[in-house]
Design an enzyme around this catalytic site. Structure first.
Site, PDB file in Angstrom:
ATOM      1  N   GLY A   8     -21.931 -43.907  44.431  1.00  0.00           N
ATOM      2  CA  GLY A   8     -22.999 -43.873  43.427  1.00  0.00           C
ATOM      3  C   GLY A   8     -22.476 -43.965  42.006  1.00  0.00           C
ATOM      4  CB  SER A  34     -18.969 -37.211  47.255  1.00  0.00           C
ATOM      5  OG  SER A  34     -18.160 -36.157  46.825  1.00  0.00           O
ATOM      6  CB  ILE A  37     -15.559 -38.038  45.082  1.00  0.00           C
ATOM      7  CG1 ILE A  37     -15.099 -37.505  46.424  1.00  0.00           C
ATOM      8  CG2 ILE A  37     -14.704 -39.231  44.667  1.00  0.00           C
ATOM      9  CD1 ILE A  37     -15.220 -38.500  47.561  1.00  0.00           C
ATOM     10  CE  LYS A  73     -18.317 -56.959  24.147  1.00  0.00           C
ATOM     11  NZ  LYS A  73     -17.709 -56.737  25.454  1.00  0.00           N
ATOM     12  CG  LEU A 330     -13.983 -49.860  40.026  1.00  0.00           C
ATOM     13  CD1 LEU A 330     -13.765 -48.416  39.599  1.00  0.00           C
ATOM     14  CD2 LEU A 330     -13.199 -50.803  39.138  1.00  0.00           C
ATOM     15  CB  ILE A 343     -20.551 -54.027  34.290  1.00  0.00           C
ATOM     16  CG1 ILE A 343     -19.951 -52.614  34.267  1.00  0.00           C
ATOM     17  CG2 ILE A 343     -22.070 -53.957  34.436  1.00  0.00           C
ATOM     18  CD1 ILE A 343     -20.362 -51.748  33.084  1.00  0.00           C
TER      19      ILE A 343
HETATM   20  P1  FAD Z   1     -16.742 -45.432  40.891  1.00  0.00           P
HETATM   21  O1  FAD Z   1     -17.328 -45.178  39.557  1.00  0.00           O
HETATM   22  O2  FAD Z   1     -15.371 -44.934  41.155  1.00  0.00           O
HETATM   23  O3  FAD Z   1     -17.732 -44.803  41.952  1.00  0.00           O
HETATM   24  C1  FAD Z   1     -17.333 -44.559  43.266  1.00  0.00           C
HETATM   25  C2  FAD Z   1     -18.415 -43.773  43.983  1.00  0.00           C
HETATM   26  O4  FAD Z   1     -18.053 -43.646  45.338  1.00  0.00           O
HETATM   27  C3  FAD Z   1     -18.652 -42.372  43.431  1.00  0.00           C
HETATM   28  O5  FAD Z   1     -20.025 -42.106  43.407  1.00  0.00           O
HETATM   29  C4  FAD Z   1     -17.993 -41.494  44.478  1.00  0.00           C
HETATM   30  O6  FAD Z   1     -18.612 -40.236  44.569  1.00  0.00           O
HETATM   31  C5  FAD Z   1     -18.244 -42.304  45.739  1.00  0.00           C
HETATM   32  N1  FAD Z   1     -17.322 -42.002  46.826  1.00  0.00           N
HETATM   33  C6  FAD Z   1     -16.011 -42.308  46.925  1.00  0.00           C
HETATM   34  N2  FAD Z   1     -15.498 -41.841  48.079  1.00  0.00           N
HETATM   35  C7  FAD Z   1     -16.513 -41.236  48.721  1.00  0.00           C
HETATM   36  C8  FAD Z   1     -16.622 -40.532  49.953  1.00  0.00           C
HETATM   37  N3  FAD Z   1     -15.563 -40.337  50.770  1.00  0.00           N
HETATM   38  N4  FAD Z   1     -17.815 -40.018  50.288  1.00  0.00           N
HETATM   39  C9  FAD Z   1     -18.905 -40.176  49.472  1.00  0.00           C
HETATM   40  N5  FAD Z   1     -18.857 -40.822  48.303  1.00  0.00           N
HETATM   41  C10 FAD Z   1     -17.685 -41.339  47.932  1.00  0.00           C
HETATM   42  N6  FAD Z   1     -16.135 -52.518  33.280  1.00  0.00           N
HETATM   43  C11 FAD Z   1     -16.859 -53.171  32.355  1.00  0.00           C
HETATM   44  O7  FAD Z   1     -17.708 -53.979  32.705  1.00  0.00           O
HETATM   45  N7  FAD Z   1     -16.651 -52.923  31.033  1.00  0.00           N
HETATM   46  C12 FAD Z   1     -15.685 -52.090  30.589  1.00  0.00           C
HETATM   47  O8  FAD Z   1     -15.553 -51.879  29.386  1.00  0.00           O
HETATM   48  C13 FAD Z   1     -14.854 -51.457  31.545  1.00  0.00           C
HETATM   49  N8  FAD Z   1     -13.849 -50.639  31.180  1.00  0.00           N
HETATM   50  C14 FAD Z   1     -13.036 -50.099  32.132  1.00  0.00           C
HETATM   51  C15 FAD Z   1     -11.900 -49.396  31.760  1.00  0.00           C
HETATM   52  C16 FAD Z   1     -11.029 -48.898  32.735  1.00  0.00           C
HETATM   53  C17 FAD Z   1      -9.790 -48.191  32.324  1.00  0.00           C
HETATM   54  C18 FAD Z   1     -11.342 -49.049  34.099  1.00  0.00           C
HETATM   55  C19 FAD Z   1     -10.459 -48.479  35.156  1.00  0.00           C
HETATM   56  C20 FAD Z   1     -12.483 -49.736  34.466  1.00  0.00           C
HETATM   57  C21 FAD Z   1     -13.312 -50.290  33.505  1.00  0.00           C
HETATM   58  N9  FAD Z   1     -14.417 -51.049  33.865  1.00  0.00           N
HETATM   59  C22 FAD Z   1     -15.149 -51.693  32.914  1.00  0.00           C
HETATM   60  C23 FAD Z   1     -14.811 -51.162  35.260  1.00  0.00           C
HETATM   61  C24 FAD Z   1     -15.976 -50.222  35.528  1.00  0.00           C
HETATM   62  O9  FAD Z   1     -15.613 -48.906  35.175  1.00  0.00           O
HETATM   63  C25 FAD Z   1     -16.359 -50.264  36.981  1.00  0.00           C
HETATM   64  O10 FAD Z   1     -16.573 -51.592  37.372  1.00  0.00           O
HETATM   65  C26 FAD Z   1     -17.628 -49.508  37.210  1.00  0.00           C
HETATM   66  O11 FAD Z   1     -17.557 -48.213  36.689  1.00  0.00           O
HETATM   67  C27 FAD Z   1     -17.958 -49.442  38.676  1.00  0.00           C
HETATM   68  O12 FAD Z   1     -17.238 -48.464  39.340  1.00  0.00           O
HETATM   69  P2  FAD Z   1     -17.624 -48.216  40.852  1.00  0.00           P
HETATM   70  O13 FAD Z   1     -19.062 -47.838  40.923  1.00  0.00           O
HETATM   71  O14 FAD Z   1     -17.184 -49.379  41.645  1.00  0.00           O
HETATM   72  O15 FAD Z   1     -16.691 -46.984  41.261  1.00  0.00           O
END
Ligand code: FAD
Length: 501
Positions: A8, A34, A37, A73, A330, A343
């Site tokens: 999420g 979670s 996490i 932006k 990610l 994003i």
């Molecule tokens: P996360 O935010 O890591 O979410 C993962 C989810 O999975 C969480 O809800 C967690 O609770 C859940 N989860 C994991 N394991 C379990 C489990 N076992 N059981 C239940 N739930 C679980 N993108 C941009 O477009 N612009 C930016 O400026 C930008 N800057 C960034 C800077 C950095 C340094 C980094 C690392 C990334 C950046 N990004 C940027 C990328 C952006 O942060 C991600 O694409 C975005 O936040 C999506 O993350 P996510 O939802 O894939 O993962």
């Protein structure tokens, strides 16, 4: 159809919002996340495509910006990239205007080679407005041929508030959120399809299609489906980041700033209540402690938290879709945030998924192959654009920049830069994300100045060329005069609640 989204963060809630908007009521959507996490919590700068996503959801822009402490932006300012002391802007939108069959930038190159043109950024309303702290959206009654009609923009926002905003949206449309940690992924032994995720409290969440949004860990796509990962570190050497918010000390700029440092680069993202900062660096060239010192020594205001460390491997999952598991965000790979593309890649993954959505739990490999081919194409073209920033530099002041300047680059990038260097020509490959204006601004900004130009521009007489260039610069500047400041625009249209940052 029973869809289970695992995770999420931004990816999970963007997927939940879009699917709940686009799919009919016979589809159940559940999202497991979670709190323990948590989310990665960065990702605060975007590209203009996100407006289409928000429009698809039917979001009210003013409410969205206000709720996420957002700002606008117009592009990214790059400092110290091509050479120490240099600065250029990669602005969204258009540049000058094309005449006949030749693009504007070709006239600019000819003028520049003859000493009759100023910096490229003087010819785009986006870049001039950005540097003057001005902002407004294109007025509806102004044609795109007028500079004000061509303003293009994206947003900066607080990532945690964005996820919360989307969660509210999705839950109102029937998405069921399940709090819990996934302990086990259950598969059908006959075909390897995922049938359920089992939580630590024993609850089992079954589904037909699973969307893996579990972040870097890729719980389903890697942990269960073993999709494999292609590491692109040889081209994009940064593998760590430190993120830290600081107090806002000036009106928010309508652009992101990226400043090259000794072993990577630092971002500055202005929000209404605070400023986001981070140092993206290569652990081969600097220690974590040194990186933290550099970051903290270069903040506009007082730090509001300790730097948050993040580790990553730039690259892509070999397959983002395997059997009935599709990875987004990610979990599907990571390209560092230099051009704020992550994003956007979530967004394009969602729209691709909606176009290729299977009718039932059985997934035709044809759909999967098409999806994976498109993900790869998009990622490789973005990769090349990012590598351009590192490689096209004359910096040799640190071992990191020596490495970047002399490293081998992908052949596909070399073809683009060779062609541009020769005669300023550029051809967009299919629907790759970044187009001509972006590539030209970054190539020129990084110091690749063409030695020739397209002879089509010779249709304009030598006397007319400097007049044409000067008139564009003048019209752009006068139009920017008419715009409110970014701060005035936000205060009038979308102020966020005052909060302690
Ligand atoms: P996360 O935010 O890591 O979410 C993962 C989810 O999975 C969480 O809800 C967690 O609770 C859940 N989860 C994991 N394991 C379990 C489990 N076992 N059981 C239940 N739930 C679980 N993108 C941009 O477009 N612009 C930016 O400026 C930008 N800057 C960034 C800077 C950095 C340094 C980094 C690392 C990334 C950046 N990004 C940027 C990328 C952006 O942060 C991600 O694409 C975005 O936040 C999506 O993350 P996510 O939802 O894939 O993962």
């Amino acid at each position: 159809m029973n869809i289970v989204i695992v995770g999420g963060g931004t990816a999970g809630w963007m997927a939940a919002s879009a699917l709940s908007r686009a799919l009919n009521r016979h589809t159940t959507i559940r999202l497991v996340e979670s709190d323990e996490i948590g989310i990665v919590g960065v990702g605060e700068a975007t590209v203009p495509h996100i407006k289409a996503f928000n429009q698809m959801l039917g979001l009210n822009e003013a409410q969205f910006v206000s709720r996420t402490q957002g700002s606008f932006k117009l592009g990214i300012e790059f400092r110290d990239w091509g050479r120490l002391g240099d600065s250029y802007v990669h602005g969204f939108g258009t540049m000058g205007h094309d005449v006949g069959l030749a693009s504007f930038h070709q006239y600019w190159i000819k003028g520049r080679l003859r000493g009759q043109a100023s910096d490229l950024l003087d010819y785009s309303v986006n870049t001039v407005a950005a540097m003057r702290g001005k902002f407004m959206p294109a007025p509806v009654d102004v044609p795109a041929s007028n500079p004000l009609g061509s303003i293009a923009y994206a947003y900066h926002f607080d990532a945690a508030l964005y996820a919360r905003f989307l969660r509210e949206y999705a839950e109102q449309r029937g998405v069921k959120r399940i709090e819990g940690k996934v302990r086990e992924v259950v598969t059908n032994p006959e075909n390897g399809y995922v049938t359920a995720v089992r939580l630590e409290n024993g609850e089992s969440v079954s589904g037909d299609l699973f969307i893996d949004c579990t972040g870097f860990r890729g719980l389903l796509i890697e942990g269960t489906c073993e999709a494999g990962y292609e590491d692109w570190k040889q081209w994009l050497p940064c593998d760590r980041a430190l993120a830290v918010p600081c107090a806002k000390v000036a009106p928010p700029t309508p652009y992101t700033r990226s400043t090259a440092r000794g072993a990577g680069w630092q971002w500055r993202i202005p929000l209404q209540h605070r400023t986001g900062n981070g140092y993206v660096y290569s652990s081969d060239f600097i220690s974590d402690d040194e990186a933290a010192s550099v970051l903290l020594a270069n903040l506009d205001g007082a730090k509001l938290a300790d730097p948050k460390p993040l580790r990553f491997t730039t690259g892509i999952r070999r397959k983002a879709w395997v059997r009935n598991v599709v990875a987004l965000g990610l979990a599907s790979g990571f390209m560092e945030p230099l051009e704020s593309t992550s994003i956007h890649m979530i967004q394009s993954g969602i729209s691709r998924l909606l176009q290729l959505l299977p009718e039932s739990g059985h997934v035709d490999p044809l759909l999967i192959d098409r999806y994976n081919a498109q993900v790869r194409f998009e990622a490789e073209r973005i990769r090349d654009f990012l590598v351009l920033h590192y490689n096209a530099t004359s910096r040799n002041d640190t071992p990191f920049w020596d490495h970047c300047r002399t490293m081998a680059v992908p052949d596909t990038l070399k073809e683009y830069t060779d062609l541009f260097r020769h005669s300023g020509r550029f051809f967009r490959n299919a629907d790759e994300m970044f187009g001509l204006v972006s590539w030209v601004q970054v190539m020129v900004g990084q110091g690749i100045m063409p030695t020739g130009y397209d002879p089509l521009v010779d249709q304009m007489s030598d006397e007319d060329l400097p007049r044409f260039l000067a008139s564009i610069r003048d019209v752009v500047s006068k139009n920017v005069d008419l715009m409110p400041t970014h701060e005035q625009f936000i205060a009038r249209e979308c102020p966020a609640p005052q909060v302690a940052a």
